[in-house]
Design a protein around this motif. Structure first.
Motif, PDB file in Angstrom:
ATOM      1  N   ARG A   3      30.976 -45.344  -7.372  1.00 46.45           N
ATOM      2  CA  ARG A   3      31.681 -43.938  -7.156  1.00 46.45           C
ATOM      3  C   ARG A   3      31.325 -42.798  -7.724  1.00 46.45           C
ATOM      4  NH1 ARG A   3      36.393 -44.286  -6.170  1.00 46.45           N
ATOM      5  NH2 ARG A   3      37.441 -42.087  -6.848  1.00 46.45           N
ATOM      6  N   ALA A   4      29.969 -43.256  -8.900  1.00 47.37           N
ATOM      7  CA  ALA A   4      29.041 -41.709  -9.598  1.00 47.37           C
ATOM      8  C   ALA A   4      28.261 -41.800  -8.056  1.00 47.37           C
ATOM      9  CB  ALA A   4      28.746 -42.424 -10.252  1.00 47.37           C
ATOM     10  N   MET A   5      27.476 -42.486  -7.430  1.00 53.67           N
ATOM     11  CA  MET A   5      26.571 -42.319  -6.432  1.00 53.67           C
ATOM     12  C   MET A   5      27.232 -41.687  -5.683  1.00 53.67           C
ATOM     13  SD  MET A   5      24.023 -45.319  -5.914  1.00 53.67           S
ATOM     14  CE  MET A   5      25.351 -47.187  -5.699  1.00 53.67           C
ATOM     15  N   LEU A   6      28.516 -41.837  -4.984  1.00 48.66           N
ATOM     16  CA  LEU A   6      28.844 -41.055  -3.710  1.00 48.66           C
ATOM     17  C   LEU A   6      29.134 -39.520  -4.480  1.00 48.66           C
ATOM     18  CD1 LEU A   6      31.949 -43.746  -3.154  1.00 48.66           C
ATOM     19  CD2 LEU A   6      29.674 -43.230  -1.081  1.00 48.66           C
ATOM     20  N   HIS A   7      30.243 -39.760  -5.194  1.00 48.78           N
ATOM     21  CA  HIS A   7      30.526 -38.104  -5.881  1.00 48.78           C
ATOM     22  C   HIS A   7      29.192 -37.832  -6.061  1.00 48.78           C
ATOM     23  CE1 HIS A   7      33.505 -35.589  -8.564  1.00 48.78           C
ATOM     24  NE2 HIS A   7      32.325 -35.408  -9.580  1.00 48.78           N
ATOM     25  N   ASN A   8      28.039 -37.817  -6.697  1.00 55.85           N
ATOM     26  CA  ASN A   8      27.111 -36.842  -6.873  1.00 55.85           C
ATOM     27  C   ASN A   8      25.759 -36.757  -5.960  1.00 55.85           C
ATOM     28  OD1 ASN A   8      27.777 -36.080  -9.701  1.00 55.85           O
ATOM     29  ND2 ASN A   8      27.442 -38.420 -10.300  1.00 55.85           N
ATOM     30  N   ALA A   9      26.255 -37.405  -4.267  1.00 51.61           N
ATOM     31  CA  ALA A   9      25.651 -37.100  -3.646  1.00 51.61           C
ATOM     32  C   ALA A   9      25.498 -35.824  -2.632  1.00 51.61           C
ATOM     33  CB  ALA A   9      26.074 -38.523  -2.245  1.00 51.61           C
ATOM     34  N   GLY A  10      25.871 -34.661  -2.812  1.00 51.62           N
ATOM     35  CA  GLY A  10      25.509 -33.995  -2.634  1.00 51.62           C
ATOM     36  C   GLY A  10      25.692 -33.674  -1.247  1.00 51.62           C
ATOM     37  N   ILE A  11      27.020 -34.282  -0.334  1.00 44.98           N
ATOM     38  CA  ILE A  11      27.164 -34.457   1.138  1.00 44.98           C
ATOM     39  C   ILE A  11      27.843 -35.233   1.397  1.00 44.98           C
ATOM     40  CG2 ILE A  11      24.322 -34.983   1.586  1.00 44.98           C
ATOM     41  CD1 ILE A  11      24.919 -38.232   1.379  1.00 44.98           C
ATOM     42  N   PRO A  12      28.970 -34.980   2.271  1.00 43.26           N
ATOM     43  CA  PRO A  12      30.071 -35.136   2.854  1.00 43.26           C
ATOM     44  C   PRO A  12      30.066 -36.316   2.666  1.00 43.26           C
ATOM     45  CG  PRO A  12      29.323 -33.816   4.513  1.00 43.26           C
ATOM     46  CD  PRO A  12      27.936 -33.765   3.387  1.00 43.26           C
ATOM     47  N   VAL A  13      30.980 -37.191   2.336  1.00 43.50           N
ATOM     48  CA  VAL A  13      31.666 -38.713   1.299  1.00 43.50           C
ATOM     49  C   VAL A  13      33.231 -39.030   2.556  1.00 43.50           C
ATOM     50  CG1 VAL A  13      32.250 -40.724   0.519  1.00 43.50           C
ATOM     51  CG2 VAL A  13      30.356 -38.907  -0.495  1.00 43.50           C
ATOM     52  N   VAL A  14      33.424 -39.664   3.215  1.00 43.63           N
ATOM     53  CA  VAL A  14      34.333 -39.814   4.109  1.00 43.63           C
ATOM     54  C   VAL A  14      34.834 -41.688   3.989  1.00 43.63           C
ATOM     55  CG1 VAL A  14      35.662 -39.820   6.098  1.00 43.63           C
ATOM     56  CG2 VAL A  14      34.082 -38.261   5.934  1.00 43.63           C
ATOM     57  N   GLU A  15      35.767 -41.720   3.220  1.00 50.12           N
ATOM     58  CA  GLU A  15      36.118 -43.272   2.785  1.00 50.12           C
ATOM     59  C   GLU A  15      37.099 -43.672   3.825  1.00 50.12           C
ATOM     60  OE1 GLU A  15      36.377 -44.201  -1.895  1.00 50.12           O
ATOM     61  OE2 GLU A  15      36.730 -41.676  -1.429  1.00 50.12           O
ATOM     62  N   ILE A  16      37.004 -44.964   4.640  1.00 46.57           N
ATOM     63  CA  ILE A  16      38.280 -44.893   5.862  1.00 46.57           C
ATOM     64  C   ILE A  16      38.483 -46.103   5.894  1.00 46.57           C
ATOM     65  CG2 ILE A  16      36.427 -43.831   7.312  1.00 46.57           C
ATOM     66  CD1 ILE A  16      35.386 -46.085   8.037  1.00 46.57           C
ATOM     67  N   MET A  17      39.479 -46.515   6.683  1.00 49.51           N
ATOM     68  CA  MET A  17      40.330 -47.540   7.185  1.00 49.51           C
ATOM     69  C   MET A  17      41.874 -47.204   6.025  1.00 49.51           C
ATOM     70  SD  MET A  17      38.290 -48.612   9.231  1.00 49.51           S
ATOM     71  CE  MET A  17      39.680 -49.898   9.900  1.00 49.51           C
ATOM     72  N   ASP A  18      41.608 -46.940   4.786  1.00 48.19           N
ATOM     73  CA  ASP A  18      42.765 -46.678   4.084  1.00 48.19           C
ATOM     74  C   ASP A  18      43.133 -45.998   3.165  1.00 48.19           C
ATOM     75  OD1 ASP A  18      44.940 -48.070   2.246  1.00 48.19           O
ATOM     76  OD2 ASP A  18      42.800 -49.190   0.509  1.00 48.19           O
ATOM     77  N   VAL A  19      44.082 -45.419   3.123  1.00 47.60           N
ATOM     78  CA  VAL A  19      44.925 -44.357   2.275  1.00 47.60           C
ATOM     79  C   VAL A  19      45.504 -44.754   1.228  1.00 47.60           C
ATOM     80  CG1 VAL A  19      44.831 -42.616   4.544  1.00 47.60           C
ATOM     81  CG2 VAL A  19      47.026 -44.151   3.953  1.00 47.60           C
ATOM     82  N   ASP A  20      45.709 -45.594   0.705  1.00 45.03           N
ATOM     83  CA  ASP A  20      46.733 -45.836  -0.498  1.00 45.03           C
ATOM     84  C   ASP A  20      45.341 -45.334  -1.885  1.00 45.03           C
ATOM     85  OD1 ASP A  20      49.024 -46.334   1.005  1.00 45.03           O
ATOM     86  OD2 ASP A  20      48.505 -48.676   1.717  1.00 45.03           O
ATOM     87  N   GLY A  21      45.402 -44.000  -1.824  1.00 39.15           N
ATOM     88  CA  GLY A  21      44.636 -44.367  -3.377  1.00 39.15           C
ATOM     89  C   GLY A  21      43.841 -42.845  -3.300  1.00 39.15           C
ATOM     90  N   THR A  22      43.172 -42.188  -3.673  1.00 44.46           N
ATOM     91  CA  THR A  22      42.824 -41.845  -4.436  1.00 44.46           C
ATOM     92  C   THR A  22      40.945 -41.877  -3.658  1.00 44.46           C
ATOM     93  OG1 THR A  22      43.370 -40.952  -5.751  1.00 44.46           O
ATOM     94  CG2 THR A  22      41.810 -39.401  -5.781  1.00 44.46           C
ATOM     95  N   PRO A  23      40.574 -40.840  -3.087  1.00 43.64           N
ATOM     96  CA  PRO A  23      39.252 -40.446  -2.482  1.00 43.64           C
ATOM     97  C   PRO A  23      38.948 -40.199  -3.611  1.00 43.64           C
ATOM     98  CG  PRO A  23      40.152 -39.427  -1.263  1.00 43.64           C
ATOM     99  CD  PRO A  23      41.685 -39.936  -1.786  1.00 43.64           C
ATOM    100  N   VAL A  24      37.040 -40.142  -2.828  1.00 42.87           N
ATOM    101  CA  VAL A  24      35.981 -40.036  -3.398  1.00 42.87           C
ATOM    102  C   VAL A  24      35.676 -38.526  -3.404  1.00 42.87           C
ATOM    103  CG1 VAL A  24      33.700 -39.551  -3.973  1.00 42.87           C
ATOM    104  CG2 VAL A  24      34.883 -41.442  -4.887  1.00 42.87           C
ATOM    105  N   ASP A  25      35.991 -38.154  -2.111  1.00 43.89           N
ATOM    106  CA  ASP A  25      35.589 -36.558  -0.941  1.00 43.89           C
ATOM    107  C   ASP A  25      36.867 -37.050   0.077  1.00 43.89           C
ATOM    108  OD1 ASP A  25      35.131 -34.344   0.152  1.00 43.89           O
ATOM    109  OD2 ASP A  25      33.036 -35.364   0.865  1.00 43.89           O
ATOM    110  N   ALA A  26      36.516 -37.537   1.283  1.00 41.90           N
ATOM    111  CA  ALA A  26      37.626 -36.973   2.545  1.00 41.90           C
ATOM    112  C   ALA A  26      38.057 -39.086   2.541  1.00 41.90           C
ATOM    113  CB  ALA A  26      37.480 -36.926   3.449  1.00 41.90           C
ATOM    114  N   MET A  27      39.114 -39.055   3.087  1.00 38.95           N
ATOM    115  CA  MET A  27      39.515 -40.631   3.601  1.00 38.95           C
ATOM    116  C   MET A  27      40.712 -40.064   5.375  1.00 38.95           C
ATOM    117  SD  MET A  27      42.392 -41.535   0.600  1.00 38.95           S
ATOM    118  CE  MET A  27      44.004 -40.563   0.799  1.00 38.95           C
ATOM    119  N   VAL A  28      40.274 -41.543   6.088  1.00 38.92           N
ATOM    120  CA  VAL A  28      40.860 -41.464   6.726  1.00 38.92           C
ATOM    121  C   VAL A  28      41.160 -42.683   7.076  1.00 38.92           C
ATOM    122  CG1 VAL A  28      40.910 -41.464   9.517  1.00 38.92           C
ATOM    123  CG2 VAL A  28      39.485 -39.414   8.055  1.00 38.92           C
ATOM    124  N   GLY A  29      42.309 -43.219   7.304  1.00 39.28           N
ATOM    125  CA  GLY A  29      43.069 -44.865   7.596  1.00 39.28           C
ATOM    126  C   GLY A  29      44.787 -44.466   7.449  1.00 39.28           C
TER     127      GLY A  29
END
Length: 345
Positions: free
Chosen positions: A138-164
């Protein structure tokens, strides 16, 4: 939820966090030079806590990013994820971006390693399956400085964006469909929940839906491994030997559900009259079965396409700041031929 791309971490950030020079941090991360073990451990701990990943692009390219999008999925042996990749690839087809795939085998520590290596090559974005990650990931994703999309699931809180989809809702919807048709003695067969969070959430939603009608699952079985037809046959035979009075079997995915269907047909069981069955995923490969399996289509291709479109929008010269960063798909539940319809007067 902010849409702005964050500044990527630098050696200076790590240096400030652990109280040593940038040159020392560089030596530790490049595994070169004479650095004490205590200092090395302090630098590595600070880098991990921050989510810092060193830049592998050398020389004049060091300040740039490559036209690659890291796509991190748990499995290629599961029929689900190739369809997600197809959607991603289609969306990137007429653009300079190319997806590069890493596989985690549902293991958090492997997900950390895969993400670390991919980020070190400075991709333009990350698409990663699931919302559950280690603190380091999560730290790497949060501080990557690029768009991050977590996929397949929306039952939770994303780091940036999510689709599922909501897997808990999918489980509740299947419970409702089963109860509506009069099934009451229900067994569940699926993957081991600690590794497959989305299957766990469907199971939770399913049991919640049954509980509202005063019904509990009478038998359950879990396994480790791929979604295999043979495993579905074996698990179904074992469960019915233990619990012969069951009148419905809910499988966590279509592949083991198809194995269960073939076992029941071989045994001469009346489906769906004597026993009803259902799976999950809506795998097109199984359309040629003797009976159409009741299932839920998880919108795999659409999820991949939408995730890629979020990346493209964020990277465009004039991004649409009003574009959704959380997209919830609406899966389709199909009763097929394996879930009876009661005659209503």
């Amino acid at each position: 939820m902010p849409n702005a791309i964050r500044r990527p971490l630098t050696l200076r950030d790590v240096s400030d966090a652990c109280g040593v020079s940038e040159m020392t941090v560089s030596r530790v991360l490049r595994k070169s030079g004479d650095v004490s073990q205590a200092t090395r451990e302090r630098v590595l701990a600070a880098a991990k806590e921050l989510g810092y990943v060193p830049n592998q692009i050398a020389g004049s390219l060091a300040s740039q990013r490559v036209n690659l999008v890291a796509v991190i999925i748990p499995s290629l042996g599961n029929m689900v994820f190739p369809e997600v990749l197809h959607g991603i690839n289609q969306a990137f087809e007429e653009t300079p971006l190319q997806p590069v795939v890493g596989v985690t085998d549902y293991m958090p520590e492997k997900e950390e390693r895969v993400l670390y290596e991919m980020l070190s090559w400075r991709p333009s974005g990350v698409i990663i399956a699931g919302l559950e990650h280690s603190d380091a990931t999560r730290a790497m994703l949060h501080n990557a400085g690029i768009p991050v999309v977590e996929i397949m699931d929306v039952d939770g809180t994303p780091v940036d964006a999510m689709v599922g989809i909501s897997h808990r809702q999918a489980g509740r919807d299947m419970a409702k469909a089963i109860l509506k048709e009069g099934y009451e003695r229900i067994g569940f067969l699926g993957t081991k929940m600690p590794l497959d969070h989305r299957a766990r959430k469907r199971f939770e939603g399913f049991t919640e839906g049954l509980a509202k009608a005063g019904i509990e699952i009478e038998d359950r079985a879990f396994y480790s491994g791929g979604s295999a037809l043979a495993k579905g046959r074996e698990m179904t035979a074992d469960m019915l030997a233990r619990s012969p009075d069951l009148d419905f079997l809910y499988y966590s995915n279509d592949m083991i559900g198809a194995g269960g269907l073939l076992h029941l047909l071989d045994a001469g069981v009346d489906i769906p009259g004597e026993i009803g069955i259902a799976g999950f995923n809506g795998v097109e490969l199984l359309d040629g079965l003797p009976r159409q399996l009741a299932t839920t289509d998880a919108c795999r291709n659409e999820i991949g396409t939408a995730a890629a479109q979020i990346i493209l929008n964020r990277l465009s010269d004039e991004p649409d700041t009003d574009a959704a960063s959380v997209i919830t798909m609406a899966p389709t539940l199909s009763l097929g031929d394996t879930l009876r319809r009661r005659t209503r007067g």
